[in-house]
Design an enzyme around this catalytic site. Structure first.
Site, PDB file in Angstrom:
ATOM      1  CG  LEU A  15      44.541 -48.842 -23.782  1.00  0.00           C
ATOM      2  CD1 LEU A  15      44.393 -50.381 -23.380  1.00  0.00           C
ATOM      3  CD2 LEU A  15      45.499 -48.682 -25.130  1.00  0.00           C
ATOM      4  CG  ASP A 148      44.691 -49.354 -12.058  1.00  0.00           C
ATOM      5  OD1 ASP A 148      45.934 -49.243 -12.132  1.00  0.00           O
ATOM      6  OD2 ASP A 148      43.802 -48.870 -12.583  1.00  0.00           O
ATOM      7  CB  THR A 192      49.915 -57.368 -24.826  1.00  0.00           C
ATOM      8  OG1 THR A 192      49.532 -56.094 -25.253  1.00  0.00           O
ATOM      9  CG2 THR A 192      48.762 -58.432 -24.826  1.00  0.00           C
ATOM     10  CE  LYS A 224      56.971 -62.805 -29.137  1.00  0.00           C
ATOM     11  NZ  LYS A 224      57.784 -61.516 -29.353  1.00  0.00           N
ATOM     12  NE  ARG A 240      46.309 -50.758 -38.947  1.00  0.00           N
ATOM     13  CZ  ARG A 240      46.194 -50.958 -40.311  1.00  0.00           C
ATOM     14  NH1 ARG A 240      46.579 -49.753 -40.921  1.00  0.00           N
ATOM     15  NH2 ARG A 240      45.944 -52.129 -40.956  1.00  0.00           N
ATOM     16  CB  CYS A 382      23.857 -25.350 -18.694  1.00  0.00           C
ATOM     17  SG  CYS A 382      23.355 -25.445 -17.288  1.00  0.00           S
ATOM     18  CG  HIS A 508      23.520 -30.001 -19.979  1.00  0.00           C
ATOM     19  ND1 HIS A 508      24.897 -29.307 -20.307  1.00  0.00           N
ATOM     20  CD2 HIS A 508      22.952 -29.690 -18.951  1.00  0.00           C
ATOM     21  CE1 HIS A 508      24.996 -28.729 -19.218  1.00  0.00           C
ATOM     22  NE2 HIS A 508      24.259 -28.945 -18.410  1.00  0.00           N
ATOM     23  CD  GLU A 510      25.742 -30.844 -23.564  1.00  0.00           C
ATOM     24  OE1 GLU A 510      24.724 -30.299 -23.826  1.00  0.00           O
ATOM     25  OE2 GLU A 510      26.220 -30.486 -22.473  1.00  0.00           O
TER      26      GLU A 510
HETATM   27  N1  GLN Z   1      26.605 -23.118 -12.632  1.00  0.00           N
HETATM   28  C1  GLN Z   1      25.263 -22.939 -13.288  1.00  0.00           C
HETATM   29  C2  GLN Z   1      24.177 -23.823 -12.588  1.00  0.00           C
HETATM   30  O1  GLN Z   1      24.305 -24.206 -11.664  1.00  0.00           O
HETATM   31  C3  GLN Z   1      25.099 -23.562 -14.632  1.00  0.00           C
HETATM   32  C4  GLN Z   1      25.324 -25.137 -14.571  1.00  0.00           C
HETATM   33  C5  GLN Z   1      25.881 -25.680 -15.995  1.00  0.00           C
HETATM   34  O2  GLN Z   1      26.394 -25.000 -16.791  1.00  0.00           O
HETATM   35  N2  GLN Z   1      25.660 -27.143 -16.086  1.00  0.00           N
HETATM   36  O3  GLN Z   1      22.877 -23.360 -12.760  1.00  0.00           O
END
Ligand code: GLN
Length: 545
Positions: A15, A148, A192, A224, A240, A382, A508, A510
């Site tokens: 949701l 659940d 709801t 309501k 929305r 990675c 990473h 990101e």
């Molecule tokens: N499989 C690779 C490692 O373990 C890359 C891992 C990943 O991309 N997070 O090093």
């Protein structure tokens, strides 16, 4: 003592409870309050680290190396709260701690039960999540849907929690769905009502209902719902579907007055107007822009958007920074292997995300070769960087059969090798190189210029690494190693300086991009992809060698 908000979900999953919780965090921060956010997940895995992305979506990693639910990504992107191992608890983690105590004999001969022992451990986890100094409001989201079986101990625990605190210090927010029936052209309130009924059976009376809906909710409908669910009419909030971007959610919640309702409930002072100006500017610019750049993402879990959630979000942040929209071309690495690189024709850039397992690996390697040879901007993360190392070793350095020992233990050229400390590791859960580590950047490299800094920290989740036995061969080539971990000399970043944009990172990035503070490499990558699609990028011969 912080005030506590508990966010539950009703009727169906997916949701947008995580987004709503993150947006609540942001709108309270905008009013000057310090927040903490936490996810309580009723499933039995100790953490999502061992789950397939198809089951669970991406695994989000915190600075202190916790492998957590992807909702923490929303929390971090929306707020300035700090996240740690105490920001995500699962049934598995709670039970492990209780069973460990039982084995130590800490329960002094008593029978160990769900109530009170498990519920006590959950309440302790809630306090831990809110324990940072100065937190005014602690937000805890309960995963799953009311009804659940496995969620029951968590709902029971928050009921007890409210009983033990001053009632004015606890608020229950229930996120629910108003389904729209096309045939009769109506929104329906019954699911709801039933979901709130279930919550009230347990003893939890929501103070606020956030109603997810495709169509506008009429005032009459709000009345309501208020009557049947025992919630004040002004606290029945419409949420929305957003028209353009998820970053509209907090703006809509402020419009609906949710920040004022929360402040009033807790007796917290609030000014009449919140600005959210910078968010509004960002959203308006996104709506206005007509330019779009297409980015190919070649991965293994491409069918599920949540599997690469933070990557897609970070790309959109890179778009905000460059004044363009992002169009994603999601390509399965296996399809690429079958059908060839024609699947990539016309894209502005190629991104290869992280991953595990051999399936599709050769498809990723082919895609990278295509991007390198055709001067198409490339960003490898990675496993994406590891594939770029393999591709360059095989096709440029002439290291025939070069591979990662993750998939080819007997390769003649193990250019990607197991990290030394991983050699004796047998257990899968929580044993990778996880969390934030330092990286020193080579002065004058493209990546260093993008960061505008020489020392950075980024988050990791891997077992394998660039094999430094091959460092000299790489250094003698056009590929530059431009980021090292200072403590261990591990290779963290490589780039091809003569290519319009060719960057691989072992970490990473990101996990650290935010809409108003896009990650520098995503900003640079999207900028290069935009230039490429406008026909402005240049490639020097030597990078194709
Ligand atoms: N499989 C690779 C490692 O373990 C890359 C891992 C990943 O991309 N997070 O090093």
């Amino acid at each position: 003592m912080p005030k506590h908000i508990f966010v539950t979900g009703g009727v169906v999953s997916s949701l947008g409870k995580g987004l709503t919780s993150a947006a609540i965090g942001l709108i309270l921060e905008q009013r000057g309050y310090k927040v903490s956010l936490q996810k309580l997940d009723p499933y039995i895995n100790v953490d999502p680290g061992t789950m397939s992305p198809y089951q669970h979506g991406e695994v989000y990693v915190t600075d202190d190396g916790a492998e957590t639910d992807l909702d923490l990504g929303h929390y971090e992107r929306f707020t300035h709260a700090t996240f740690s191992k105490s920001s995500n608890f699962t049934t598995g983690k709670i039970y492990s701690s209780v069973i460990a105590k039982e084995r130590r004999g800490d329960y002094l001969g008593r029978t160990v039960q769900v109530i009170p022992h498990i519920t006590d451990a959950i309440k302790e986890a809630i306090h831990k999540g809110a324990s940072e100094t100065g937190v005014d409001v602690a937000i805890s989201e309960i995963g799953g849907t009311v009804g659940d079986i496995e969620g029951l101990p968590f709902l029971e625990a928050i009921r007890q929690f409210a009983l033990e605190q001053d009632p004015s210090e606890v608020m229950f927010v229930h996120v629910t769905l108003l389904p729209y029936l096309k045939a009769s052209g109506e929104l329906k309130t019954k699911p709801t009502q039933q979901s709130v009924g279930k919550l009230r059976e347990i003893g939890v009376q929501p103070h606020v209902l956030v109603c997810r809906t495709e169509q506008p909710m009429t005032e009459e409908m709000g009345q309501k719902i208020s009557l049947f669910c025992n919630v004040r009419p002004e606290s029945v909030i419409e949420e929305r579907d957003v028209a353009h971007t998820i970053y509209e959610v907090p703006v809509d919640l402020v419009k609906a007055g949710l920040d004022k309702i929360i402040c009033k409930h807790f007796g917290l002072p609030y000014e009449e107007e919140t600005d959210l100006d910078d968010w509004k500017v960002m959203i308006n610019e996104l709506i206005k822009t007509t330019e779009e750049v297409e980015i190919a993402v070649v991965g293994k879990y491409i069918q599920l958007h949540d599997a690469y959630k933070s990557i897609y979000e970070s790309l959109s942040h890179g778009g905000f920074a460059n004044g363009c929209k992002i169009k994603l071309r999601k390509i399965s690495a296996e399809d690429l292997l079958d059908q060839g690189t024609s699947l990539l024709e016309g894209v502005g850039g190629l991104l290869i995300p992280g991953g595990f397992g051999e399936r599709g690996l050769e498809g990723k390697i082919q895609a990278i070769q295509w991007a390198r040879e055709n001067g198409v901007p490339f960003f490898g993360i990675c496993l994406g960087m590891q594939c770029a190392v393999i591709e360059y070793s095989r096709n440029v350095l002439g290291l025939e059969g070069a591979h990662t020992i993750e998939h080819s233990p007997d390769t003649p050229h193990p250019v990607i090798a197991l990290m030394a400390e991983q050699e004796d590791v047998d257990e899968k859960g929580g044993t990778m190189r996880l969390g934030s580590y330092a990286c020193d950047l080579v002065e004058g490299s493209k990546t260093q210029t993008l960061y505008g800094a020489k020392h950075i920290r980024e988050r990791h989740r891997h077992r394998y690494e660039f094999n430094n036995d091959y460092l000299e061969r790489f250094n003698a080539s056009a590929m530059n190693i431009v980021g090292f971990n200072p403590e261990r000399g591990l290779v963290e970043i490589m780039e091809l300086p003569e290519h319009p944009f060719f960057v691989g990172v072992q970490f990473h990035p990101e996990f650290k991009s935010r809409p108003l503070d896009p990650h520098p490499i995503f900003r640079g990558f999207v900028g290069a992809a935009l230039a490429h699609s406008r026909g402005e990028s240049r490639i020097e011969e030597s990078s194709m060698a």
